[in-house]
Design a protein around this motif. Structure first.
Motif, PDB file in Angstrom:
ATOM      1  N   SER A   1       3.564   5.632  -5.895  1.00 55.44           N
ATOM      2  CA  SER A   1       3.482   5.573  -7.361  1.00 55.44           C
ATOM      3  C   SER A   1       2.334   6.434  -7.870  1.00 55.44           C
ATOM      4  CB  SER A   1       3.294   4.127  -7.825  1.00 55.44           C
ATOM      5  OG  SER A   1       4.425   3.350  -7.523  1.00 55.44           O
ATOM      6  N   ARG A   2       1.200   6.381  -7.170  1.00 55.40           N
ATOM      7  CA  ARG A   2       0.054   7.196  -7.574  1.00 55.40           C
ATOM      8  C   ARG A   2       0.375   8.688  -7.448  1.00 55.40           C
ATOM      9  NH1 ARG A   2      -5.596   6.762  -7.662  1.00 55.40           N
ATOM     10  NH2 ARG A   2      -5.165   4.693  -8.500  1.00 55.40           N
TER      11      ARG A   2
ATOM     12  N   LYS B   1       0.824  -1.210   0.000  1.00 58.87           N
ATOM     13  CA  LYS B   1       0.000   0.000   0.000  1.00 58.87           C
ATOM     14  C   LYS B   1       0.859   1.261   0.000  1.00 58.87           C
ATOM     15  CE  LYS B   1      -4.095  -2.081   2.069  1.00 58.87           C
ATOM     16  NZ  LYS B   1      -4.933  -2.253   3.277  1.00 58.87           N
ATOM     17  N   PHE B   2       1.983   1.212   0.702  1.00 60.21           N
ATOM     18  CA  PHE B   2       2.890   2.359   0.712  1.00 60.21           C
ATOM     19  C   PHE B   2       3.434   2.641  -0.685  1.00 60.21           C
ATOM     20  CE2 PHE B   2       7.326   3.784   0.789  1.00 60.21           C
ATOM     21  CZ  PHE B   2       7.166   5.035   1.372  1.00 60.21           C
ATOM     22  N   PHE B   3       3.950   1.615  -1.351  1.00 57.71           N
ATOM     23  CA  PHE B   3       4.536   1.828  -2.674  1.00 57.71           C
ATOM     24  C   PHE B   3       3.477   2.144  -3.729  1.00 57.71           C
ATOM     25  CE2 PHE B   3       8.182  -0.437  -0.745  1.00 57.71           C
ATOM     26  CZ  PHE B   3       9.166   0.494  -1.042  1.00 57.71           C
ATOM     27  N   ASP B   4       2.295   1.577  -3.597  1.00 56.00           N
ATOM     28  CA  ASP B   4       1.207   1.924  -4.516  1.00 56.00           C
ATOM     29  C   ASP B   4       0.852   3.402  -4.376  1.00 56.00           C
ATOM     30  OD1 ASP B   4       1.082  -0.636  -5.472  1.00 56.00           O
ATOM     31  OD2 ASP B   4      -0.737  -1.197  -4.364  1.00 56.00           O
ATOM     32  N   LEU B   5       0.800   3.885  -3.138  1.00 55.17           N
ATOM     33  CA  LEU B   5       0.469   5.293  -2.903  1.00 55.17           C
ATOM     34  C   LEU B   5       1.537   6.212  -3.472  1.00 55.17           C
ATOM     35  CD1 LEU B   5      -1.204   7.543  -1.618  1.00 55.17           C
ATOM     36  CD2 LEU B   5       0.008   7.115   0.539  1.00 55.17           C
TER      37      LEU B   5
ATOM     38  N   MET C   1      10.574  11.488  -8.042  1.00 52.68           N
ATOM     39  CA  MET C   1      10.459  10.740  -6.788  1.00 52.68           C
ATOM     40  C   MET C   1      11.046   9.346  -6.963  1.00 52.68           C
ATOM     41  SD  MET C   1       6.488  11.675  -5.778  1.00 52.68           S
ATOM     42  CE  MET C   1       6.456  10.432  -4.485  1.00 52.68           C
ATOM     43  N   ARG C   2      11.768   8.900  -5.936  1.00 51.89           N
ATOM     44  CA  ARG C   2      12.298   7.537  -5.970  1.00 51.89           C
ATOM     45  C   ARG C   2      12.557   7.043  -4.553  1.00 51.89           C
ATOM     46  NH1 ARG C   2      17.674   7.478  -4.886  1.00 51.89           N
ATOM     47  NH2 ARG C   2      18.832   9.429  -5.122  1.00 51.89           N
ATOM     48  N   MET C   3      12.630   5.731  -4.427  1.00 53.85           N
ATOM     49  CA  MET C   3      12.911   5.091  -3.156  1.00 53.85           C
ATOM     50  C   MET C   3      14.381   5.288  -2.792  1.00 53.85           C
ATOM     51  SD  MET C   3      11.966   3.099  -0.631  1.00 53.85           S
ATOM     52  CE  MET C   3      12.695   1.922   0.521  1.00 53.85           C
ATOM     53  N   ALA C   4      14.638   5.526  -1.516  1.00 56.32           N
ATOM     54  CA  ALA C   4      16.019   5.671  -1.045  1.00 56.32           C
ATOM     55  C   ALA C   4      16.759   4.343  -1.167  1.00 56.32           C
ATOM     56  CB  ALA C   4      16.030   6.137   0.401  1.00 56.32           C
ATOM     57  N   GLN C   5      18.002   4.400  -1.587  1.00 55.21           N
ATOM     58  CA  GLN C   5      18.845   3.214  -1.649  1.00 55.21           C
ATOM     59  C   GLN C   5      19.469   2.968  -0.272  1.00 55.21           C
ATOM     60  OE1 GLN C   5      18.924   1.403  -4.602  1.00 55.21           O
ATOM     61  NE2 GLN C   5      17.347   2.923  -5.121  1.00 55.21           N
TER      62      GLN C   5
END
Length: 228
Positions: A79-80, A73-77, A89-93
């Motif tokens: 992405s939306r 749900k976090f990653f879907d949000l 926007m991108r996920m931290a490595q």
């Protein structure tokens, strides 16, 4: 053409999930003004404020112990939100510092960080000269089935500059007594509108009204054409 009423407006924005909602242009404008130009936690309660928004790349990360469903749900949000705002926007490595963090905490740990009766909350760091957002954090209960999903949506979206609750649209996530666990049609329109480049950080309500009407009208007309 003057567009006044949008009945069963589909606003899927490239997703398989279509939503419907009865709206008016006036209500959308009123909702935008209520949510964007007011801060619900000013020094003396609700206070007027100019537009604040992200204008730098966002490196985001969840924190805490999450279930597989919460991770999805976090990653879907995120992405939306990225599709709606067109932000970088991108996920931290691993080892990289994030400037937007969503903290999932057990309710007992969360209670130590806030006042009684507060289920979740967020903090935004804003440059006082430019009104650009430099960083943000939200705190979400990880073990409250009745609150977790709603808090994730509400607090995360508010970190993008939509900072106030509203009584204009009851079907909105921003409605004061909302229990929504997904973005409504109007919520998506507001988020998309705020990140139109014609809205500048620091813009005040009075000077923005012409832009508000133009941008929201354009978004709705485009969505209406897709529906046809």
């Amino acid at each position: 053409m003057r567009l006044l009423v949008f009945i069963c407006l589909f606003f899927s924005l490239g997703t398989a999930q279509a939503q419907s909602e009865t709206l008016t242009l006036k209500k959308l404008i009123d909702q935008f003004n209520s949510v964007v130009f007011i801060h619900e936690h000013g020094k003396q309660g609700r206070e007027p404020k100019p537009i604040i928004k992200w204008e730098k790349p966002i490196v985001y990360s969840p924190s805490g112990t999450l279930t597989r469903d919460q991770v999805k749900k976090f990653f879907d949000l995120m992405s939306r939100i990225k599709r709606l705002t067109k932000l970088d926007m991108r996920m931290a490595q691993r080892g990289e510092k994030a400037n937007l963090i969503i903290n999932f905490l057990p309710k007992k740990a969360l209670a130590k960080k806030t006042k009684p009766g507060i289920n979740c909350f967020g903090n935004i760091k804003v440059d006082k000269k430019t009104y650009r957002i430099n960083g943000a954090k939200a705190y979400i209960p990880s073990d409250r089935p009745d609150k977790t999903d709603h808090c994730l949506i509400e607090e995360t979206v508010q970190l993008f500059g939509l900072t106030n609750d509203s009584t204009v649209l009851k079907n909105s996530m921003f409605y004061e007594h909302s229990k929504r666990t997904s973005l409504s049609v109007s919520d998506q329109i507001l988020l998309k509108a705020l990140y139109d480049p014609r809205f500048k950080s620091g813009m005040k309500k009075d000077e923005a009204q012409g832009v508000v009407r133009t941008v929201i009208s354009e978004i709705v007309k485009k969505a209406s054409k897709k529906k046809k």
